[in-house]
Design a protein around this motif. Structure first.
Motif, short mmCIF file in Angstrom:
data_model
loop_
_atom_site.label_atom_id
_atom_site.label_comp_id
_atom_site.label_asym_id
_atom_site.label_seq_id
_atom_site.Cartn_x
_atom_site.Cartn_y
_atom_site.Cartn_z
N ALA A 86 1.01 -1.19 0.06
CA ALA A 86 -0.07 0.07 0.05
C ALA A 86 0.91 1.37 -0.14
O ALA A 86 2.02 1.26 0.62
CB ALA A 86 -0.84 -0.02 1.21
N PHE A 106 -11.99 3.02 1.85
CA PHE A 106 -11.59 3.19 0.41
C PHE A 106 -11.19 1.82 -0.10
O PHE A 106 -11.67 1.03 -1.04
CB PHE A 106 -10.85 4.29 -0.02
CG PHE A 106 -10.83 4.51 -1.39
CD1 PHE A 106 -11.83 5.00 -2.29
CD2 PHE A 106 -9.60 4.01 -2.30
CE1 PHE A 106 -11.91 5.25 -3.58
CE2 PHE A 106 -9.65 4.06 -3.81
CZ PHE A 106 -10.55 4.79 -4.36
N ARG A 154 -5.41 5.21 5.59
CA ARG A 154 -6.00 4.24 4.29
C ARG A 154 -4.79 3.22 3.91
O ARG A 154 -5.45 2.20 3.46
CB ARG A 154 -6.25 5.25 3.41
CG ARG A 154 -6.63 4.94 2.11
CD ARG A 154 -6.95 5.89 1.08
NE ARG A 154 -5.66 6.30 0.47
CZ ARG A 154 -5.75 7.31 -0.50
NH1 ARG A 154 -6.86 7.73 -1.09
NH2 ARG A 154 -4.66 7.84 -0.71
N ALA A 155 -3.60 3.51 4.11
CA ALA A 155 -2.66 2.47 3.71
C ALA A 155 -2.72 1.43 4.51
O ALA A 155 -2.66 0.19 4.24
CB ALA A 155 -1.45 2.81 3.47
N GLY B 170 -3.67 1.41 -7.25
CA GLY B 170 -3.10 0.73 -5.87
C GLY B 170 -3.84 0.22 -4.93
O GLY B 170 -3.39 -0.88 -4.43
N PHE B 171 -5.00 0.43 -4.86
CA PHE B 171 -6.05 -0.16 -4.03
C PHE B 171 -6.92 -1.25 -4.59
O PHE B 171 -8.01 -1.40 -4.21
CB PHE B 171 -6.82 0.90 -3.23
CG PHE B 171 -5.97 1.44 -1.94
CD1 PHE B 171 -5.59 0.86 -0.97
CD2 PHE B 171 -5.77 2.80 -2.18
CE1 PHE B 171 -4.98 1.48 0.05
CE2 PHE B 171 -5.17 3.38 -1.04
CZ PHE B 171 -4.56 2.73 -0.09
N LEU B 173 -8.74 -1.10 -7.55
CA LEU B 173 -10.23 -0.84 -7.90
C LEU B 173 -10.25 -1.34 -9.37
O LEU B 173 -9.26 -1.22 -10.03
CB LEU B 173 -10.69 0.74 -7.80
CG LEU B 173 -11.33 1.09 -6.57
CD1 LEU B 173 -10.19 1.10 -5.48
CD2 LEU B 173 -12.07 2.50 -6.86
N ARG B 181 -16.27 5.87 -8.67
CA ARG B 181 -15.56 6.26 -7.30
C ARG B 181 -15.04 7.58 -7.48
O ARG B 181 -14.68 8.38 -6.94
CB ARG B 181 -14.94 5.25 -6.81
CG ARG B 181 -15.64 3.99 -6.35
CD ARG B 181 -16.53 4.73 -4.96
NE ARG B 181 -15.91 4.28 -3.88
CZ ARG B 181 -16.46 4.82 -2.62
NH1 ARG B 181 -17.69 5.75 -2.88
NH2 ARG B 181 -16.05 4.37 -1.46
#
Lengths: 437, 576
Positions: A86, A106, A154-155, B170-171, B173, B181
């Motif tokens: 992350a 998120f 968040r990370a 990175g997350f 999606l 989003r």
């Protein structure tokens, strides 16, 4: 808390990154970089802007695909964005339309974590990172420091093995940055964060020494690992500790070291590229004059330790280096072993009046800056003494990207105007020898 | 993406609160009204003949409802079109190559000239149903709204901040999640602003497209436009007055109930991390956000949206060849260019062939000549309107209290369909026996001049205070103050307004160069009246020729004049 026997989490093997130039050939950003990260360590990538360290971080995270070489995370080759990694961004990269809580949730939401579980984990992360009470605030309502805390929460909420941090403190003011660093190190050394190791990009030397177990110092253009430095000072570290100071001095030395001769032949010394394609950083005349004046005056009297003068002028190494290097290029100063020394020419510049300064500056530009000499030559040759911007832009694009070419021309225009070497009309986009009357 | 009115439905919030007293009737009332209006829209075509439009004032609210629903339907269609078209253009380089120029041309094509074509097509699509002419009217409004919305969305997608995009990737999606989003929310403020602008242009077209005669067929859809058309035919000035009043109320209601809440809500998507100085407010939004009833009603919608955006749908991808492409991309590009060029050539040939069948060279010369007349009209009128509204706008804009009060009025005037006021002008011209070629012209700019005014007000309001102080400090006044201080500062805003006004005027020429009052018809020479006359006569080749010539004129004027000025103003005179 780390040892060479700790499991290897990440390994990058001779990673190269290059972009094609418009005029053919390639612009090499990263050149055969090796990197390893073991469980329990914080590793810093330290270097100047343009040394490709942020690019390397993005390659490690899978955001960018390397031109050649490979990255392995947990023994598996990275293809696309990897799980278990992350990132914390320099600009925070928060979504302004989501609240603090929603921003933290998120990453979990994208993973499809069930709603109750997601809420539970997000609140735990918020609690850990010190954001209690801000859950329903929008990013624009809170301060920069609090925003970056959201970035951290968040990370870590996705429980990554590796936390990547891209200059996480550089957009914050000095005090806020220090608080966040201290809090982060405290959580890290107490093992409270669900992460196993940290890879951080920074251009701040003291920050790297303060936080890391290992520092990889990058040289620029192309980005290479110039040196690997182990930091064995026990945490918490103090900036005033003599071992700390001497390490900072040593790194300054490494970063101002002249490139080996072999490299210099092809790269033209520190400022890379040859001839007209030499990269000219955006440095203003006032910054050049300011640094020379500071150097000439007491207590330095012409010679200063770079870390010392950086802290006196309240500048980052990243701000100071380009100015110092331009002074070196123009033969106004010499750089060696982390010291900067004013030359006789530099002293003459400092002592001179406005017009004499301009003449001196023009002379040095024409002798030592190939692009400026080239523009002047072309203007002299032409009967009209005029030449369009596009002519030089196209020429430079044979050697560099358009962006870089424009940056170089911008710098040349600024210096040429100051030295009254030529003038430039932005409306007509033309260089000429005459000055407006 | 979250709906505008999302309130999480926790149990503690179920009990009613004081906001519910207003919110409950409001929500239920709007739903009921939409249901009634929508039912009538799909009735058989004979119903139009059985219950013709009448001038009875009691019918006006019903007509207003039908007109409003047409606007709403067109807006929804425009929104869907925007999401698909804009995304496609932004995501695919090859699609972009063809989609963006098409959009640019579509913006310049006179919409009103097209109604005659589309109405025939839609009536064939829904034979015997009111849906045919209904869809044609909605389509006309759609064409007046969709293009600039799609442009705005495309531009937003192209400028999505890199770090947010990286955070999304990175997350992990999926493309679908990223779209809802990141991309849609990021584009939201610009999109809603453009929706509002489109809407204000749309009222003009809804009035013009409800009562259409093509050849010997006349379609009168119940609505304010048809009501006014009938009032004109029967020379009933009082009825025109009632229609104007109704329109006023409808526009204000639309603004208060739909756009103001939307703009206030979209404020949270604004990307700047610093808070804006003036935060748009809306009592309706407050009402809806604070009412527990609304929260309860919307909670299933909220839940649905939450699940929808969490789906990991893959991006719609063009089929990828399983083997390594046997041609380098540059060749594929070339093939694509050739294909696009061939398609355009073929289309151009078809248009030419269609016109050539019945028209000759001299018809083209005549159309060009008339085009020049209309061009002169547009330019003179823009110049005159600028002479009047720039000083007025500056005067208002430099007085913040006045500007706050005047700005909504200027926006309202821009939205008000000027064609409702044409009868009054005709009465005056006939009464005083004036020259139609000259005195019909001001009607072209009647509705569009306000764009100049409110943009200039916005520019003068945003003018930096320190520069004003410098000017005062050096005692700069009079002509010099105008040319050195204020005009360069508001120039980018003025250009934005003038471009909108110019485009609108071309379109308006089709309904303003021929104006009727009862049996009297006034006609000015120009390309607009040429197209209008051809439409009434059902002369398709001439309609086509007129539209083609007008499009070329508009494109040349935009490229050669307005865009150059705009680029200049962006480069030199931007104050931020």
């Amino acid at each position: 808390m780390m040892s060479t026997t700790s499991p290897l989490l990440l390994q990058a093997k001779s990673v190269c990154q290059a972009f094609p130039k418009p005029g053919g050939g390639e612009l090499v950003v990263l050149d055969k970089v090796d990197l390893s990260l073991r469980q329990g360590e914080i590793v810093s990538l330290l270097g100047r802007s343009g040394s490709g360290k942020s690019t390397l971080l993005r390659i490690v995270s899978g955001l960018i695909k390397p031109t050649s070489g490979a990255v392995e995370v947990n023994g598996r080759t990275v293809q696309g964005c990897v799980r278990g990694v992350a990132m914390v961004f320099q600009s925070f990269a928060l979504f302004p339309w989501l609240t603090v809580l929603e921003n933290v949730e998120f990453g979990l939401e994208a993973l499809g974590v069930p709603e109750a579980d997601m809420r539970h984990r997000a609140l735990a992360a918020i609690d850990l990172i010190g954001l209690d009470g801000y859950e329903s605030a929008y990013p624009k309502e809170i301060s920069g420091g609090m925003r970056q805390r959201v970035g951290f929460a968040r990370a870590i909420v996705v429980h990554p093995n590796i936390l990547l941090m891209d200059e996480p403190f550089s957009a914050l003011d000095v005090l806020t940055a220090e608080t966040l660093r201290t809090d982060f190190l405290e959580l890290w050394s107490e093992g409270k964060m669900p992460i196993k190791s940290v890879l951080m990009v920074t251009h701040n030397i003291e920050e790297a020494v303060l936080m890391s177990d290992r520092i990889l110092v990058f040289s620029s253009n192309p980005g290479r690992v110039a040196s690997e430095i182990r930091v064995d000072i026990p945490q918490p570290r103090s900036r005033l500790d003599p071992t700390f100071r001497s390490l900072v001095d040593r790194i300054y030395g490494v970063m101002t070291q002249k490139a080996p001769d072999r490299a210099r032949e092809t790269l033209g010394g520190h400022i890379s590229g040859v001839g007209v394609a030499m990269i000219m950083p955006r440095v203003s005349i006032n910054q050049l004059a300011g640094l020379m004046e500071a150097l000439a005056g007491p207590p330095y009297n012409g010679k200063a330790d770079l870390p010392a003068i950086a802290s006196l002028l309240q500048m980052d190494a990243d701000d100071l280096f380009p100015i110092a290097e331009i002074l070196q290029l123009l033969h106004f100063a010499d750089l060696a072993e982390g010291d900067i020394r004013l030359t006789d020419l530099g002293r003459r510049f400092v002592d001179a009046e406005v017009d004499a300064r301009k003449r001196l500056f023009a002379e040095c530009c024409l002798t030592h800056v190939p692009l400026i000499a080239h523009i002047k030559h072309v203007l002299d040759e032409r009967p009209s003494h005029r030449a369009p911007y596009s002519r030089f832009l196209e020429e430079l694009e044979d050697h560099a990207t358009e962006e870089l070419a424009r940056q170089n021309l911008r710098a040349a225009i600024g210096w040429g105007r100051y030295g009254e070497i030529f003038s430039y009309d932005d409306d007509a986009e033309t260089f000429s020898l005459e000055n407006p009357v | 993406m979250r709906g505008p009115l999302v309130v999480s439905a926790r149990l503690s919030r179920v009990t009613p609160n004081r906001w519910d007293i207003v919110a409950v009737p409001l929500v239920l009332g709007v739903l009921a009204i939409i249901a009634v209006g929508a039912h009538q829209m799909a009735s058989p075509l004979e119903a139009l003949q059985k219950t013709p439009v009448s001038l009875d004032i009691a019918n006006l609210p019903g007509y207003a409802l039908r007109t409003t629903l047409r606007m709403l339907a067109a807006l929804v269609a425009s929104l869907l079109f925007t999401l698909v078209y804009g995304a496609l253009a932004a995501k695919s380089r090859r699609a972009e190559l063809i989609l963006i120029p098409i959009l640019d041309v579509l913006q310049s094509v006179p919409i009103l000239g097209f109604i005659s074509f589309t109405i025939v097509a839609f009536i064939r699509m829904f034979p015997g149903s009111t849906l045919g002419p209904e869809c044609a009217a909605i389509f006309a409004i759609f064409t007046s709204q969709a293009w600039n919305m799609a442009f705005s969305f495309y531009q937003s997608l192209r400028t999505v901040p890199k770090d947010l995009d990286e955070a999304c990737r990175g997350f992990h999606l999926s493309a679908w999640q990223r779209f809802w989003r990141l991309e849609v929310p990021y584009a939201m403020p610009g999109l809603i602003w453009n929706m509002m602008m489109s809407m204000s242009g749309g009222w003009f077209f809804v009035v013009a497209s409800e009562a259409i005669s093509v050849g010997n067929q006349t379609y009168n859809l119940p609505g304010i436009g048809s009501y006014v058309a009938l009032a004109i035919a029967q020379q009933d000035l009082a009825a025109v007055g009632w229609a104007v009043l109704t329109m006023l109320i409808v526009i204000i209601a639309y603004d208060q109930l739909l756009f103001r809440p939307l703009v206030a809500w979209a404020e949270k998507f604004r990307f700047e991390q610093t808070a804006a100085q003036i935060i748009p407010k809306s009592w309706v939004l407050n009402l809806l956000q604070r009412s527990r009833f609304v929260g309860l009603v919307l909670s299933p919608v909220d839940l649905l949206l939450r699940h929808a955006r969490r789906l990991r749908l893959p991006a719609p991808r063009l089929p990828v060849l399983p083997v390594k492409p046997w041609l380098p991309p540059i060749f594929v590009d070339r093939i694509w260019y050739v294909a696009v060029a061939a398609m355009s050539l073929y289309a151009a040939w078809r248009v030419f062939d269609f016109i050539r069948a019945s028209l000759g060279f001299w018809d083209l010369i005549q159309a060009l000549e008339l085009g020049l007349i209309t061009l002169v009209r547009v330019l003179v009128l823009i110049a005159l309107a600028s002479l009047i509204w720039v000083p007025v706008g500056v005067w208002i804009g430099l007085r913040p209290k006045l500007a706050e009060w005047a700005q909504p009025i200027a926006q309202f005037l821009a939205a008000f369909p000027a064609n409702l006021l044409f009868p009054a002008a005709v009465v005056i011209i006939v009464r005083f026996n004036l020259n139609a070629d000259i005195w019909l012209s001001p009607l072209m700019i009647l509705g569009t001049q306000w764009y100049i005014l409110f943009n200039v007000i916005a520019g003068a309001t945003a003018y930096p205070n320190d520069l004003k102080e410098v000017a005062a400090n050096f005692d700069m006044r009079g002509w010099k103050w105008w040319t050195k201080v204020i005009l360069p500062g508001i120039f980018p805003y003025y250009i934005t307004g003038a471009i909108t006004a110019s485009g609108g005027s071309w379109n308006a020429s089709i309904v303003t160069e021929i104006v009727a009052w009862g049996t009297t018809t006034l006609r000015a020479h120009g390309l607009g009246s040429y197209i209008a006359k051809a439409t009434i006569e059902g002369d398709y080749p001439r309609i086509m020729l007129g539209i083609a010539v007008m499009s070329v004129f508009v494109i040349l004027l935009n490229r050669g004049f307005w865009r150059r000025l705009y680029v200049l103003s962006e480069r030199r005179l931007r104050l931020d």
